[in-house]
Design an enzyme around this catalytic site. Structure first.
Site, PDB file in Angstrom:
ATOM      1  N   GLU A 160       0.837  -1.203   0.000  1.00 40.55           N
ATOM      2  CA  GLU A 160       0.000   0.000   0.000  1.00 40.55           C
ATOM      3  C   GLU A 160       0.869   1.250   0.000  1.00 40.55           C
ATOM      4  O   GLU A 160       1.260   1.751   1.038  1.00 40.55           O
ATOM      5  CB  GLU A 160      -0.938  -0.009   1.216  1.00 40.55           C
ATOM      6  CG  GLU A 160      -2.000   1.072   1.132  1.00 40.55           C
ATOM      7  CD  GLU A 160      -3.010   0.985   2.258  1.00 40.55           C
ATOM      8  OE1 GLU A 160      -4.085   1.595   2.126  1.00 40.55           O
ATOM      9  OE2 GLU A 160      -2.733   0.329   3.277  1.00 40.55           O
ATOM     10  N   HIS A 215      -6.691   5.354  -2.858  1.00 42.00           N
ATOM     11  CA  HIS A 215      -5.825   6.380  -2.243  1.00 42.00           C
ATOM     12  C   HIS A 215      -5.264   7.402  -3.222  1.00 42.00           C
ATOM     13  O   HIS A 215      -4.737   8.423  -2.776  1.00 42.00           O
ATOM     14  CB  HIS A 215      -4.665   5.758  -1.458  1.00 42.00           C
ATOM     15  CG  HIS A 215      -5.028   5.306  -0.087  1.00 42.00           C
ATOM     16  ND1 HIS A 215      -5.251   6.176   0.955  1.00 42.00           N
ATOM     17  CD2 HIS A 215      -5.207   4.064   0.416  1.00 42.00           C
ATOM     18  CE1 HIS A 215      -5.554   5.486   2.044  1.00 42.00           C
ATOM     19  NE2 HIS A 215      -5.543   4.202   1.746  1.00 42.00           N
TER      20      HIS A 215
END
Length: 398
Positions: A128, A196
């Site tokens: 991530e 994101h």
């Protein structure tokens, strides 16, 4: 015999087509809470007091495959970020070694199907944030070799080659090196995860990628206007790309009333010296005290279902999935309190008229198809060209 309820039907469906969840932060929670001491957080038994995730509740929730996030915070950079990511990968490997009857390592779509056939939970990894590769395509390839099957291009902060949804514009989406990262991910077979990232980055990635993309844990911006969510024009492009958007359960991304409350709660955390994403016991005490004096708007199963209804309408049933973000959020919707809650969401969708065929795509088939498609693209790309050794300095002049 009493007639089957929607919840009974949901559980029956999940026995055949279990949930592929796109994002779970258990490794980071284990790092923060017990520094990877798996005896102190033995997920073979219920860990309700500490975690959203354990094996009994994964079974109760009908989870058949899990992308474990090997996330590290974006205030880590360079070699420190790479090392921390390797520690996260090691945590997942420790879990696989410790619980072989329940968890099976999965690197391919075929592995996912094999795990389903064995009644084990296919375990995949997703990194991530592009800070995890420290601007190195060789490091990207190394993470793939270690089993990482998607990378979210950014976390909450910009990196040198990609803009985040929750930072000020930097390079205006993807830089030249950022586009090279996407191409190299295509060549490796690593899914490009656009949760994101800024909307400009989403669009640049879709312009660049020749493989289906993934949103591992994002919801619909038209339903809740938060920059972490996906605009309709991007959802509309998923059929052409073949990708999947996996709805997340995080209340501050799915319920408009929770957006303002979360901003105030985050500021309160900072004033007390904690990162807003901190889930240690001390940080949670601060969260709870704030909530006592400022009642938290509560999301529900229906809130999440509203997002899925919209995403299905805009992107189509073949392009949606589920990514709960458990153990990466302080709060969860009522009815989706932990990983045992997925049947409640499926029951809600059944009550809304979703067919069992549609639900099988949502829970299992779409995610497996996308990973398989990325593998197919990678075979073709590797036959045409070798690995890229381009650098940030060469392509972006940095």
């Amino acid at each position: 015999m009493a007639p089957m309820t929607s919840l009974d039907e949901a559980r029956e469906l999940l026995r055949e087509f279990p949930v592929v969840d796109g994002h779970n932060d258990l490794p980071w929670a284990l790092r923060q809470q017990v520094r990877y001491d798996l005896d102190a957080r033995d997920i073979a038994g219920h860990q309700n007091a500490h975690l959203h995730t354990d094996l009994p509740r994964l079974r109760e929730g009908g989870v058949g495959a899990q992308f474990w996030s090997v996330y590290v915070r974006s205030d880590l950079a360079g070699d420190a970020a790479v090392s921390a990511t390797l520690e996260q990968i090691d945590c997942v490997r420790q879990l696989l070694a410790r619980y072989p009857a329940d968890l099976r390592a999965a690197l391919t779509a075929g592995d996912m199907e094999a795990a389903r056939g064995e009644g084990r939970i296919a375990s995949l990894m997703g990194a991530e944030g592009g800070h995890s590769i420290a601007d190195s395509l060789a490091t990207l390839r190394a993470l793939y070799a270690l089993g990482v099957r998607y990378m979210t291009l950014t976390h909450n902060d910009n990196i040198a080659w990609a803009d985040s949804a929750t930072d000020e514009p930097g390079v205006g989406g993807l830089s030249a090196f950022g586009r090279e990262v996407v191409r190299e991910m295509n060549r490796e077979g690593m899914l490009v995860d656009l949760s994101h990232v800024a909307a400009t980055t989403m669009r640049d990635a879709l312009d660049t990628s020749v493989a289906p993309v993934l949103f591992s844990h994002s919801s619909a911006r038209a339903v809740c206007d938060h920059p972490r969510n996906i605009p309709d024009d991007v959802l509309e492009r998923l059929p052409g790309n073949g990708g999947v958007a996996m709805v997340t359960f995080v209340p501050k991304f799915v319920l408009q009333a929770a957006v303002d409350w979360t901003a105030a709660a985050d500021e309160n955390m900072r004033e007390h010296g904690f990162h807003p994403l901190d889930t240690t016991s001390e940080a949670m005490k601060v969260h709870r005290a704030f909530e006592e004096s400022h009642p938290r708007p509560v999301a529900t199963v229906a809130t999440v279902a509203d997002h899925l209804d919209h995403m299905r309408e805009v992107a189509g049933i073949d392009h949606i999935g589920i990514g709960g973000d458990y153990d990466g959020t302080a709060f969860t919707p009522d009815g989706l309190n932990d990983v045992s809650g997925y049947p409640n969401l499926i029951a809600e969708l059944l009550d809304r008229g979703w067919s069992t065929s549609d639900l099988a795509k949502l829970t299992w088939r779409n995610a497996v198809r996308v990973l398989g498609a990325a593998e197919d693209v990678a075979r073709d790309e590797r036959s045409r060209r070798g690995p890229s050794n381009a650098t940030l300095e060469q392509l972006d002049g940095q």
